[in-house]
Design an enzyme around this catalytic site. Structure first.
Site, PDB file in Angstrom:
ATOM      1  N   ARG A  43      17.879  32.759  27.204  1.00  0.00           N
ATOM      2  CA  ARG A  43      18.782  33.134  28.083  1.00  0.00           C
ATOM      3  C   ARG A  43      18.233  32.977  29.675  1.00  0.00           C
ATOM      4  O   ARG A  43      18.831  34.136  30.101  1.00  0.00           O
ATOM      5  CB  ARG A  43      19.720  34.372  27.632  1.00  0.00           C
ATOM      6  CG  ARG A  43      20.846  33.177  26.675  1.00  0.00           C
ATOM      7  CD  ARG A  43      21.555  34.684  26.101  1.00  0.00           C
ATOM      8  NE  ARG A  43      23.140  33.406  25.765  1.00  0.00           N
ATOM      9  CZ  ARG A  43      23.525  33.831  25.335  1.00  0.00           C
ATOM     10  NH1 ARG A  43      23.961  36.043  24.093  1.00  0.00           N
ATOM     11  NH2 ARG A  43      25.350  33.535  24.701  1.00  0.00           N
TER      12      ARG A  43
ATOM     13  N   GLN B  40      21.338  27.457  31.580  1.00  0.00           N
ATOM     14  CA  GLN B  40      22.794  28.515  31.512  1.00  0.00           C
ATOM     15  C   GLN B  40      24.044  27.179  31.608  1.00  0.00           C
ATOM     16  O   GLN B  40      24.772  27.313  30.703  1.00  0.00           O
ATOM     17  CB  GLN B  40      23.593  28.732  32.890  1.00  0.00           C
ATOM     18  CG  GLN B  40      23.364  30.319  32.323  1.00  0.00           C
ATOM     19  CD  GLN B  40      23.406  31.081  33.975  1.00  0.00           C
ATOM     20  OE1 GLN B  40      24.311  30.675  35.018  1.00  0.00           O
ATOM     21  NE2 GLN B  40      23.340  32.757  33.657  1.00  0.00           N
TER      22      GLN B  40
ATOM     23  N   ASP C 202      23.633  26.681  27.653  1.00  0.00           N
ATOM     24  CA  ASP C 202      24.487  28.266  26.796  1.00  0.00           C
ATOM     25  C   ASP C 202      25.527  27.896  25.522  1.00  0.00           C
ATOM     26  O   ASP C 202      26.476  27.971  25.852  1.00  0.00           O
ATOM     27  CB  ASP C 202      23.948  28.704  27.284  1.00  0.00           C
ATOM     28  CG  ASP C 202      24.440  30.174  26.404  1.00  0.00           C
ATOM     29  OD1 ASP C 202      24.754  30.316  25.335  1.00  0.00           O
ATOM     30  OD2 ASP C 202      24.119  31.249  27.238  1.00  0.00           O
TER      31      ASP C 202
ATOM     32  N   SER D 283      27.630  30.881  24.848  1.00  0.00           N
ATOM     33  CA  SER D 283      28.311  31.151  25.913  1.00  0.00           C
ATOM     34  C   SER D 283      29.844  30.170  25.746  1.00  0.00           C
ATOM     35  O   SER D 283      31.186  30.198  26.001  1.00  0.00           O
ATOM     36  CB  SER D 283      27.688  31.276  27.574  1.00  0.00           C
ATOM     37  OG  SER D 283      26.910  32.199  27.224  1.00  0.00           O
TER      38      SER D 283
ATOM     39  N   TYR E  38      20.632  42.294  25.745  1.00  0.00           N
ATOM     40  CA  TYR E  38      21.468  42.525  24.374  1.00  0.00           C
ATOM     41  C   TYR E  38      21.725  43.694  24.251  1.00  0.00           C
ATOM     42  O   TYR E  38      21.034  44.371  25.184  1.00  0.00           O
ATOM     43  CB  TYR E  38      20.925  41.509  23.506  1.00  0.00           C
ATOM     44  CG  TYR E  38      21.097  40.026  23.859  1.00  0.00           C
ATOM     45  CD1 TYR E  38      22.587  39.840  22.715  1.00  0.00           C
ATOM     46  CD2 TYR E  38      20.256  40.018  23.957  1.00  0.00           C
ATOM     47  CE1 TYR E  38      22.317  38.319  23.133  1.00  0.00           C
ATOM     48  CE2 TYR E  38      20.514  38.235  24.189  1.00  0.00           C
ATOM     49  CZ  TYR E  38      21.406  37.625  23.529  1.00  0.00           C
ATOM     50  OH  TYR E  38      21.365  36.555  23.573  1.00  0.00           O
TER      51      TYR E  38
HETATM   52  P1  NAD Z   1      26.618  39.429  22.051  1.00  0.00           P
HETATM   53  O1  NAD Z   1      27.346  38.307  21.115  1.00  0.00           O
HETATM   54  O2  NAD Z   1      25.438  39.317  21.419  1.00  0.00           O
HETATM   55  O3  NAD Z   1      27.386  40.788  21.598  1.00  0.00           O
HETATM   56  C1  NAD Z   1      29.215  41.092  22.054  1.00  0.00           C
HETATM   57  C2  NAD Z   1      28.962  42.536  23.246  1.00  0.00           C
HETATM   58  O4  NAD Z   1      28.716  43.051  21.592  1.00  0.00           O
HETATM   59  C3  NAD Z   1      27.704  42.809  23.605  1.00  0.00           C
HETATM   60  O5  NAD Z   1      28.237  42.844  25.507  1.00  0.00           O
HETATM   61  C4  NAD Z   1      27.294  43.870  23.533  1.00  0.00           C
HETATM   62  O6  NAD Z   1      26.354  45.054  24.416  1.00  0.00           O
HETATM   63  C5  NAD Z   1      28.146  44.551  22.449  1.00  0.00           C
HETATM   64  N1  NAD Z   1      27.912  45.813  21.944  1.00  0.00           N
HETATM   65  C6  NAD Z   1      26.699  45.948  20.449  1.00  0.00           C
HETATM   66  N2  NAD Z   1      26.620  46.537  19.865  1.00  0.00           N
HETATM   67  C7  NAD Z   1      27.832  47.523  20.350  1.00  0.00           C
HETATM   68  C8  NAD Z   1      28.531  48.400  20.034  1.00  0.00           C
HETATM   69  N3  NAD Z   1      27.737  49.741  19.346  1.00  0.00           N
HETATM   70  N4  NAD Z   1      30.239  49.082  20.676  1.00  0.00           N
HETATM   71  C9  NAD Z   1      30.129  48.666  21.158  1.00  0.00           C
HETATM   72  N5  NAD Z   1      30.026  47.017  22.194  1.00  0.00           N
HETATM   73  C10 NAD Z   1      28.225  46.804  21.296  1.00  0.00           C
HETATM   74  O7  NAD Z   1      26.898  39.475  23.255  1.00  0.00           O
HETATM   75  P2  NAD Z   1      26.712  37.798  23.648  1.00  0.00           P
HETATM   76  O8  NAD Z   1      27.998  37.518  24.578  1.00  0.00           O
HETATM   77  O9  NAD Z   1      25.883  37.186  23.468  1.00  0.00           O
HETATM   78  O10 NAD Z   1      26.076  38.712  25.429  1.00  0.00           O
HETATM   79  C11 NAD Z   1      25.071  38.978  25.702  1.00  0.00           C
HETATM   80  C12 NAD Z   1      24.574  39.423  27.276  1.00  0.00           C
HETATM   81  O11 NAD Z   1      24.236  37.942  27.052  1.00  0.00           O
HETATM   82  C13 NAD Z   1      25.039  39.827  28.103  1.00  0.00           C
HETATM   83  O12 NAD Z   1      24.163  40.184  28.617  1.00  0.00           O
HETATM   84  C14 NAD Z   1      25.266  38.129  28.980  1.00  0.00           C
HETATM   85  O13 NAD Z   1      25.554  38.708  30.154  1.00  0.00           O
HETATM   86  C15 NAD Z   1      23.812  37.997  28.911  1.00  0.00           C
HETATM   87  N6  NAD Z   1      24.591  35.805  29.411  1.00  0.00           N
HETATM   88  C16 NAD Z   1      23.040  35.678  29.747  1.00  0.00           C
HETATM   89  C17 NAD Z   1      23.161  34.392  29.293  1.00  0.00           C
HETATM   90  C18 NAD Z   1      22.478  33.588  30.438  1.00  0.00           C
HETATM   91  O14 NAD Z   1      21.712  33.717  31.257  1.00  0.00           O
HETATM   92  N7  NAD Z   1      22.669  32.306  30.018  1.00  0.00           N
HETATM   93  C19 NAD Z   1      23.810  33.307  28.984  1.00  0.00           C
HETATM   94  C20 NAD Z   1      25.124  34.449  28.482  1.00  0.00           C
HETATM   95  C21 NAD Z   1      25.373  35.695  28.143  1.00  0.00           C
END
Ligand code: NAD
Length: 425
Positions: free
Chosen positions: A122, A127, A130, A133, A230
């Protein structure tokens, strides 16, 4: 000239790995594109659309892939398909790398190079590639739309001559990609939206979407985000405080969308049976973490469960229920990944094995598993783990398994982020 083949997916998967738009792009870039007849129909892409884009239509999946240098799929394909491919050809898809290790091992042994898009690092450059996403975003949208459709009341406040309809209260748990889109969708439908997460970074994002952030904001919360962005597994003390907060909040909510995931772990249980019992009859929970066990104690993956008048949707593959958009975005992710590996002059496949995106997503090459995490899960003996996918050698006969097959070699190597574990977004 690089040749790209696209088979139809299985009966449970409405998406396809190539859209007519991306087929056209590849043909323009000098590729020969072959799509199995009818493969795009569930995404409303006809064979004629693909022909108009310059693709050829093959009668069977074998015909579509047998001459291909690269095969695009959505899901992990059956072994027979990989066997029909040329040795050394690349299979690119969401290969669900942390489930059914034996099947994956067999797939690796066909000699096909396997790229699993869920493992895409990521980083900014990736992006556009991904898939988690692009698909999670649609899942977040669909979760709210499904909840709104099942909810037997209106979401927006309506002031009419006959009286006022109150706005529904929607609570989003987990504000990653899916959660953010769920907030935005619920807001568009006029609901009063609150959201929670354990990562402090999301607080501002929630506010910017017009929702209210609620969380236990103690010292542990301030450290809850990994370097990769994460969530970490929280302590028992934090979980207790969080549960108290959620219990108090949830009883006044009409719709709850849960999306909370921790890489490499089962989904955290955030909603207990007792909390569900405190909700008003007719309330709806959509659990997007169902594939990883679910965020509620009552979730039944693949089903709609009911408990004391509250329905808990544990349906799987929500992106597959918006297949037109999901396929289009997914296909763009795949083409963005492949394009840099098409030689500009010769138009042949030229994978740059020094590239961190190739290294990060490759799970098998030349008959060997080349991803350390997967090799470990396979219980594999280590040779070079293909030197982080650079020089994999044919499955050096390691300890034979009970079924007589040897495991692929593995070695410690730089691996990308932690797995989502079989998440099919
Ligand atoms: P994910 O699917 O792994 O998790 C979903 C959400 O659940 C996360 O926000 C996590 O913090 C939350 N979570 C976990 N345990 C929890 C709890 N006990 N209570 C409440 N919430 C809880 O997340 P995702 O959608 O894959 O995104 C993860 C990260 O990756 C984010 O910071 C996002 O901005 C980042 N991201 C980066 C890129 C990139 O740079 N290419 C692309 C997509 C996402």
């Amino acid at each position: 000239m690089i040749s790209i083949g696209v088979p139809a997916e299985g009966k449970d998967e409405p998406r396809i790995g190539l859209s007519p738009e991306t087929a056209k792009k590849l043909v323009k870039a000098g590729a020969k594109v072959t799509v199995q007849a009818g493969a795009g129909l569930r995404s409303h892409f006809s064979d004629q659309d693909y022909k108009d884009a310059g693709a050829e239509i093959a009668k069977s999946d074998t015909d579509a892939v047998s001459g291909a240098d690269v095969v695009f799929t959505v899901r992990r394909p059956p072994l027979t398909l990989a066997k029909a491919m040329k040795k050394g050809a690349a299979l690119i898809g969401m290969l669900d790398p942390f489930s059914d290790a034996d099947e994956l091992d067999a797939l690796a042994k066909t000699g096909v190079t396997l790229f699993s898009m869920e493992l895409m690092p990521r980083i900014t450059r990736a992006q556009s590639m991904d898939v988690l996403s692009s698909q999670s975003n649609l899942a977040g949208y669909k979760a709210v739309v499904d909840a709104a459709a099942a909810f037997e009341r209106a979401l927006p406040m309506m002031m009419t001559a006959a009286g006022t309809v109150p706005a529904a209260r929607v609570f989003i748990m987990g504000v990653g990609v899916a959660g953010l889109q769920a907030i935005a969708t619920a807001r568009r439908l006029g609901a009063i939206v609150t959201a929670t997460d354990v990562r402090p970074a999301v607080k501002e994002q929630v506010a910017s979407l017009g929702a209210k952030f609620i969380a236990v904001e103690d010292e542990e919360f301030k450290q809850a985000e990994t370097a990769g962005g994460y969530a970490k597994e929280m302590s028992d003390a934090y979980k207790k405080k969080q549960a108290e907060l959620v219990a108090e909040h949830v009883k006044n909510q009409d719709i709850v969308i849960t999306t909370a995931l921790i890489p490499g772990r089962p989904a955290p249980k955030l909603i207990s049976k007792a909390m569900i019992e405190s909700m008003k009859p007719g309330s709806i929970i959509v659990d997007l973490a169902a594939e990883r066990g679910g965020n509620t104690e009552v979730t039944k993956p693949g089903e709609i469960a009911a408990h004391k008048g509250v329905r808990i949707f544990g349906l799987l593959n929500l992106p597959g229920q918006v297949p037109v958009n999901a396929s289009s975005l997914y296909a763009k992710n795949l083409v963005s990944f492949l394009e840099p590996f098409i030689d500009k002059e010769t138009k042949e496949l030229a994978i740059n094995w020094d590239d961190e995106l190739a290294k990060g997503t490759a799970i098998a090459r030349d008959g060997a598993i080349v991803n350390e995490m997967i090799a470990e899960r396979l219980g594999a003996k280590s040779t070079k783990a293909a030197r982080a996918t650079g020089t994999a050698t044919k499955s050096a006969p390691a300890k034979p398994k009970a079924n007589g097959r040897a495991k692929a070699p593995a070695k410690k190597s730089g691996t990308p982020r932690q797995p989502k574990g079989g998440k099919s977004t």
